[in-house]
Design a protein around this motif. Structure first.
Motif, PDB file in Angstrom:
ATOM      1  N   ILE A 148      86.366 -29.320  72.752  1.00 56.20           N
ATOM      2  CA  ILE A 148      85.159 -28.499  72.912  1.00 56.20           C
ATOM      3  C   ILE A 148      85.138 -27.406  71.853  1.00 56.20           C
ATOM      4  N   ILE A 149      86.277 -26.764  71.629  1.00 53.49           N
ATOM      5  CA  ILE A 149      86.367 -25.702  70.622  1.00 53.49           C
ATOM      6  C   ILE A 149      86.062 -26.251  69.239  1.00 53.49           C
ATOM      7  N   GLU A 150      86.658 -27.389  68.902  1.00 52.28           N
ATOM      8  CA  GLU A 150      86.443 -27.987  67.574  1.00 52.28           C
ATOM      9  C   GLU A 150      84.996 -28.423  67.364  1.00 52.28           C
ATOM     10  N   GLU A 151      84.395 -29.029  68.379  1.00 53.56           N
ATOM     11  CA  GLU A 151      83.043 -29.585  68.230  1.00 53.56           C
ATOM     12  C   GLU A 151      81.943 -28.534  68.302  1.00 53.56           C
ATOM     13  N   THR A 152      82.165 -27.474  69.089  1.00 54.19           N
ATOM     14  CA  THR A 152      81.098 -26.489  69.289  1.00 54.19           C
ATOM     15  C   THR A 152      81.284 -25.224  68.469  1.00 54.19           C
ATOM     16  N   GLY A 153      82.512 -24.981  67.987  1.00 53.52           N
ATOM     17  CA  GLY A 153      82.785 -23.746  67.264  1.00 53.52           C
ATOM     18  C   GLY A 153      82.972 -22.551  68.179  1.00 53.52           C
ATOM     19  N   LYS A 154      83.073 -22.796  69.489  1.00 50.64           N
ATOM     20  CA  LYS A 154      83.299 -21.699  70.435  1.00 50.64           C
ATOM     21  C   LYS A 154      84.672 -21.090  70.214  1.00 50.64           C
ATOM     22  N   LYS A 155      84.817 -19.852  70.621  1.00 53.59           N
ATOM     23  CA  LYS A 155      86.115 -19.186  70.608  1.00 53.59           C
ATOM     24  C   LYS A 155      86.926 -19.718  71.798  1.00 53.59           C
ATOM     25  N   PRO A 156      88.247 -19.817  71.658  1.00 56.92           N
ATOM     26  CA  PRO A 156      89.065 -20.299  72.780  1.00 56.92           C
ATOM     27  C   PRO A 156      88.845 -19.518  74.077  1.00 56.92           C
TER      28      PRO A 156
END
Length: 96
Positions: free
Chosen positions: A58-66
């Motif tokens: 999810i982090i890799e695909e969306t660019g969200k912060k952990p």
């Protein structure tokens, strides 16, 4: 399809990396949303084995912060439990 996408992420439900990435690309933004779309994390281990991998995807695909990807929800009991134990019985012999 990339061979990398064939890697099993959720061993309990046999969900691949490609299936999880597809769910994310189709709009799943949380671990619970990925779980609802793929069943990843819904097996016997309740995500204990795969949740961190799903979170990383999810982090890799969306660019969200952990810190923005919260843990998934669990539905108790998270391990097999004898009903007699829940009802107050102390041992297996007294349940029968």
């Amino acid at each position: 399809m990339d061979h990398d996408h064939e890697i099993i992420i959720c061993r309990c439900e046999e969900i691949t990396k490609g299936e999880i990435i597809q769910a994310i690309r189709e709009g799943a933004q949380t671990i619970d949303e990925v779980k609802r779309r793929t069943r990843g994390g819904m097996g016997l281990c309740q995500g204990r084995t795969c949740e961190h991998l799903i979170r990383r995807l999810i982090i890799e695909e969306t660019g969200k912060k952990p810190c923005d990807v919260t843990p998934g929800h669990f539905r108790p009991p998270t391990e097999p439990t004898l009903l007699g134990k829940i009802g107050g019985e102390e041992d297996e012999a007294s349940i029968r």
